[in-house]
Design a protein around this motif. Structure first.
Motif, mmCIF file in Angstrom:
data_model
loop_
_atom_site.group_PDB
_atom_site.id
_atom_site.type_symbol
_atom_site.label_atom_id
_atom_site.label_comp_id
_atom_site.label_asym_id
_atom_site.label_seq_id
_atom_site.Cartn_x
_atom_site.Cartn_y
_atom_site.Cartn_z
ATOM 1 N N VAL A 236 8.290 -38.918 -12.159
ATOM 2 C CA VAL A 236 7.183 -38.335 -11.390
ATOM 3 C C VAL A 236 7.234 -36.800 -11.442
ATOM 4 N N TYR A 237 8.452 -36.246 -11.508
ATOM 5 C CA TYR A 237 8.610 -34.788 -11.656
ATOM 6 C C TYR A 237 7.888 -34.313 -12.924
ATOM 7 N N PHE A 238 8.088 -35.056 -14.027
ATOM 8 C CA PHE A 238 7.414 -34.690 -15.281
ATOM 9 C C PHE A 238 5.900 -34.927 -15.184
ATOM 10 N N LEU A 239 5.527 -36.027 -14.542
ATOM 11 C CA LEU A 239 4.091 -36.321 -14.397
ATOM 12 C C LEU A 239 3.408 -35.246 -13.556
ATOM 13 N N ALA A 240 4.077 -34.851 -12.462
ATOM 14 C CA ALA A 240 3.506 -33.823 -11.583
ATOM 15 C C ALA A 240 3.264 -32.541 -12.364
ATOM 16 N N ASN A 241 4.174 -32.249 -13.294
ATOM 17 C CA ASN A 241 4.022 -31.039 -14.093
ATOM 18 C C ASN A 241 2.717 -31.052 -14.882
ATOM 19 N N ARG A 242 2.297 -32.239 -15.318
ATOM 20 C CA ARG A 242 1.060 -32.333 -16.084
ATOM 21 C C ARG A 242 -0.161 -32.510 -15.184
ATOM 22 N N LEU A 243 0.022 -33.085 -13.999
ATOM 23 C CA LEU A 243 -1.143 -33.497 -13.219
ATOM 24 C C LEU A 243 -1.497 -32.577 -12.050
ATOM 25 N N LEU A 244 -0.520 -31.819 -11.509
ATOM 26 C CA LEU A 244 -0.848 -30.923 -10.395
ATOM 27 C C LEU A 244 -1.765 -29.806 -10.910
ATOM 28 N N GLU B 54 7.572 -25.620 -6.414
ATOM 29 C CA GLU B 54 8.176 -26.351 -5.295
ATOM 30 C C GLU B 54 7.502 -27.705 -5.101
ATOM 31 N N ARG B 55 6.183 -27.746 -5.333
ATOM 32 C CA ARG B 55 5.460 -29.024 -5.160
ATOM 33 C C ARG B 55 5.903 -30.041 -6.216
ATOM 34 N N GLU B 56 6.188 -29.562 -7.413
ATOM 35 C CA GLU B 56 6.715 -30.467 -8.449
ATOM 36 C C GLU B 56 8.014 -31.108 -7.973
ATOM 37 N N ILE B 57 8.873 -30.265 -7.402
ATOM 38 C CA ILE B 57 10.167 -30.763 -6.927
ATOM 39 C C ILE B 57 9.962 -31.722 -5.758
ATOM 40 N N ASP B 58 9.040 -31.372 -4.852
ATOM 41 C CA ASP B 58 8.735 -32.273 -3.731
ATOM 42 C C ASP B 58 8.263 -33.628 -4.251
ATOM 43 N N SER B 59 7.467 -33.604 -5.330
ATOM 44 C CA SER B 59 6.971 -34.867 -5.893
ATOM 45 C C SER B 59 8.132 -35.775 -6.278
ATOM 46 N N LEU B 60 9.157 -35.165 -6.898
ATOM 47 C CA LEU B 60 10.335 -35.938 -7.298
ATOM 48 C C LEU B 60 10.926 -36.661 -6.084
ATOM 49 N N PHE B 61 11.125 -35.908 -4.996
ATOM 50 C CA PHE B 61 11.803 -36.502 -3.837
ATOM 51 C C PHE B 61 10.894 -37.463 -3.077
ATOM 52 N N LEU B 62 9.586 -37.197 -3.090
ATOM 53 C CA LEU B 62 8.662 -38.129 -2.444
ATOM 54 C C LEU B 62 8.680 -39.479 -3.158
ATOM 55 N N ALA B 63 8.657 -39.427 -4.493
ATOM 56 C CA ALA B 63 8.696 -40.674 -5.263
ATOM 57 C C ALA B 63 10.010 -41.404 -5.003
ATOM 58 N N TRP B 64 11.092 -40.652 -4.954
ATOM 59 C CA TRP B 64 12.423 -41.213 -4.686
ATOM 60 C C TRP B 64 12.426 -41.916 -3.324
ATOM 61 N N LEU B 65 11.893 -41.192 -2.332
ATOM 62 C CA LEU B 65 11.805 -41.747 -0.973
ATOM 63 C C LEU B 65 10.933 -43.001 -0.971
ATOM 64 N N GLY B 66 9.812 -42.918 -1.688
ATOM 65 C CA GLY B 66 8.885 -44.054 -1.748
ATOM 66 C C GLY B 66 9.581 -45.306 -2.259
ATOM 67 N N ILE B 67 10.328 -45.163 -3.344
ATOM 68 C CA ILE B 67 11.029 -46.322 -3.904
ATOM 69 C C ILE B 67 12.108 -46.795 -2.921
ATOM 70 N N GLY B 68 12.760 -45.840 -2.260
ATOM 71 C CA GLY B 68 13.776 -46.210 -1.270
ATOM 72 C C GLY B 68 13.169 -47.072 -0.172
ATOM 73 N N LEU B 69 12.012 -46.665 0.343
ATOM 74 C CA LEU B 69 11.338 -47.423 1.401
ATOM 75 C C LEU B 69 10.885 -48.786 0.868
ATOM 76 N N TRP B 70 10.351 -48.763 -0.339
ATOM 77 C CA TRP B 70 9.918 -50.004 -0.982
ATOM 78 C C TRP B 70 11.090 -51.006 -1.018
ATOM 79 N N GLY B 71 12.243 -50.500 -1.390
ATOM 80 C CA GLY B 71 13.428 -51.350 -1.471
ATOM 81 C C GLY B 71 13.822 -51.929 -0.132
ATOM 82 N N ILE B 72 13.541 -51.213 0.949
ATOM 83 C CA ILE B 72 13.893 -51.705 2.289
ATOM 84 C C ILE B 72 12.880 -52.751 2.749
ATOM 85 N N LEU B 73 11.604 -52.511 2.429
ATOM 86 C CA LEU B 73 10.545 -53.378 2.966
ATOM 87 C C LEU B 73 10.434 -54.714 2.226
#
Lengths: 521, 103
Positions: free
Chosen positions: A397-405, A414-433
């Motif tokens: 997602v970090y690479f995708l954000a670079n092309r899509l933002l 900074e938003r590119e980096i945030d995208s990385l961690f948001l996606a990471w968090l998203g998958i983490g939550l997905w794994g819990i739910l």
């Protein structure tokens, strides 16, 4: 006695591996990417092309710094190396108040013009994340990383003792045998690159040695600065005279320093009190120029450009340390060796990842009721999903954000980096739910899909897609897109496999469970 | 863990963990400082190289001591050995520092 030794080693290996495995996985994955940090940066700055000459770049950087921070306390210029085309500059403002990093740094093209469009931290971010982490003080991060690295070193040694047949088992990679296959995968990746793992872990500790073990220096030096002077030849902070004197041109000085070092490139320039009569310019040899990371430095008077002297740390211990740091960072490596570094790093990432999965696979067989495992087991299982599939998705997602933002977005890097961690968090939550088995399949599929989307996004948003790059012989871009496709294929394949295993397990839950118990005993 | 053959109890694990991590760090630090002093003052290596050599050795030392803490047969003897060598290194360092100042 021998058995109890092996047993306690196994205990130590299992628990220390589990405790720090998640962090080590992230360090290994991003560190591996960092071997191609300059190529990643190039891919993330598709508007920048060609090579840069250090002398021209230095002169351009000086023009830029004279326009934005002529009276700064110090300037720091990181010149382009043979694989990159941009110059990174930092400055320390003359005011007392420490400023934000974005306000005191800039990325310049080879002519010294700030690159403001598609602002990104590129591969450099992945490199820094592997030891500075993010969203936390750098000092804490480095201690945490150091603890993980030391556990890794001990885990490698105890792993060799634990798997008594580790070298014999190396020739036994059995696919599709459940726990046995995970153990095989863990062993094969561990042994195949065992010298690499040992080297990379030990030298990693050495890169930050004076932080982790400062007592060797403290035993001989009451002042840390005296040690730094002996090693780096840097005189303590120079005091500005207060009289204005324009800085000498940097371009000719870079050529001068290069000529002293058999035409090796200049890597870094630091300037104390620029545009003051007491200005001091220090140039360091590029780390890529030799095996040892720490090269010669040359010092010049800032106002006149007169050479004051050169410095090279001497002695076998310092040379050993310099080579160890060079081995870890691999900056000297040419293409073939660089790919070998990358593949070994991938092997290490797989080793840590398979070790984490092994922990749950082994314990699932011993669960009294596999349909309702205890809390600890569930936590580890979910964290594994977050750490492995989550980080992979995050990087994609970090690479995708670079092309899509949007290109002109404020604080885009900074938003590119945030995208990385948001996606990471998203998958983490997905794994819990989701139920764990399904979550693995889905998260791996998402990671694969994200990697597959990268070449597409690249082709649609830039003129440097896979096909045009192939036709133009632009191998950096070709290789980047191909590696993304290989990663996509790998994650999708893993998703398919995990789905197959789940249906198989459901079809014959009882006999399979009994089988596993028999093999693990 | 205890159930298997009774060699490792819970208290023993704690004792070994303390030996393997904090005690190990203290002992390794003392040894590193002693090696740095010995190389410089005793063997004439320049102080910067002496310090760095000791630091490079320290990581291997820490790793080996961590393994020993878990591999040693008797936890009592492990601790006696740790305390003894810690005391020896501490006294040596104290004498060395009072005999010759640091830079």
């Amino acid at each position: 006695m021998k058995d109890s030794l092996r047993q306690s080693m196994a205990l130590f290996h299992t628990w220390s591996g589990l405790l720090l495995g998640w962090l080590l996985f992230a360090m290994f994955a991003t560190g591996t990417a960092a071997y191609f940090q300059d190529e990643i940066t190039r891919w993330m700055q598709p508007e920048v092309t060609g090579d840069a000459d250090p002398a021209t770049a230095a002169q351009g950087a000086m023009r830029y710094l004279n326009s934005v921070a002529p009276d700064a306390k110090s300037w720091y210029i990181s010149l382009p190396n043979s694989r990159s085309a941009t110059t990174q500059v930092y400055w320390q403002p003359s005011g007392e108040r420490p400023a934000k990093r974005v306000e005191t740094s800039a990325l310049l093209d080879r002519g010294g013009h700030a690159i403001t469009s598609r602002e990104t931290r590129g591969g450099f971010f992945l490199y820094r994340f592997h030891f500075d982490l993010h969203y936390m003080p750098v000092l804490w991060a480095r201690y945490l990383v150091g603890v993980a690295a030391m556990f890794m070193l001990v885990a490698i040694l105890s792993g060799v003792i634990t798997h008594k047949k580790i070298f014999a088992d190396f020739f036994m990679l059995r696919f599709g045998k459940g726990q046995r296959s995970w153990l095989d995968a863990h062993n094969v990746t561990a042994v195949l690159a065992l010298p690499f793992h040992l080297m990379i872990t030990f030298t990693g500790l050495v890169t930050l040695a004076s932080m982790y073990m400062p007592w060797g220096i403290a035993a001989n030096y009451a002042e840390q600065t005296a040690f730094s002077e002996a090693v780096f030849g840097r005189s303590a902070e120079t005091v500005p005279s207060g009289r204005h004197a324009p800085l000498a041109d940097l371009g000719p000085l870079v050529r001068n320093a290069s000529a002293r070092w058999n035409d090796e490139r200049v890597g870094y320039i630091s300037i104390a009190n620029p545009n003051d009569a007491a200005a001091l310019i220090e140039m360091s040899r590029a780390p890529e120029a030799a095996f040892g990371a720490r090269g010669q430095t040359a010092t010049f008077e800032g106002a006149t450009g007169r050479a004051i002297g050169t410095h090279q740390a001497t002695g076998s211990a310092l040379a050993t340390e310099s080579v160890m740091i060079g081995l870890h960072t691999g900056r000297f490596a040419e293409w073939g060796l660089r790919w070998l570094y990358f593949l070994s790093g991938l092997g290490g990432t797989v080793m840590v990842g398979s070790g984490l999965v092994l922990w749950t696979v082994k314990r699932r067989a011993r669960l009294s009721d596999p349909s309702c495992p205890h809390l600890g087991f569930r936590i580890v299982e979910r964290l594994n999903i977050a750490a492995i599939a989550g980080l992979a998705t995050g990087i994609a997602v970090y690479f995708l954000a670079n092309r899509l933002l949007p290109l002109e977005m404020v604080d885009r890097a900074e938003r590119e980096i945030d995208s990385l961690f948001l996606a990471w968090l998203g998958i983490g939550l997905w794994g819990i739910l989701r139920p764990a088995g399904r979550a693995w399949t889905e998260a791996l599929a998402i990671a694969g899909a994200c990697f597959a989307a990268i070449p597409l996004a690249n082709a649609m948003t830039t003129s440097r897609g896979l096909l045009p790059s192939l036709l133009a012989g632009d191998w950096t871009f070709v290789a980047f897109d191909l590696v993304m496709l290989v990663l996509a294929a790998g994650f999708l394949l893993a998703a398919v496999r995990s789905a197959q295993l789940r249906t198989k397990a459901k079809a014959g839950a009882k006999p399979r469970g009994a089988n596993r118990r028999a093999t693990s005993a | 863990m205890t159930a298997r053959n009774g060699t490792i109890g819970r208290g023993e694990i704690v004792a070994r963990l303390i030996a393997a991590i904090p005690a190990n760090y203290l002992l390794t630090s003392a040894a590193t400082a002693c090696i740095a002093r010995l190389l410089w003052r005793g063997m004439g290596v320049d102080p910067a190289n002496a310090s760095v050599a000791a630091t490079l050795i320290s990581f291997a030392l820490f790793a080996i001591l961590a393994l020993v803490a878990f591999g040693a047969r008797s936890v009592v003897r492990l601790w006696l050995w740790l305390a003894g060598s810690g005391l020896t290194l501490g006294i040596t360092l104290w004498f060395s520092l009072s005999a010759g100042a640091r830079i």
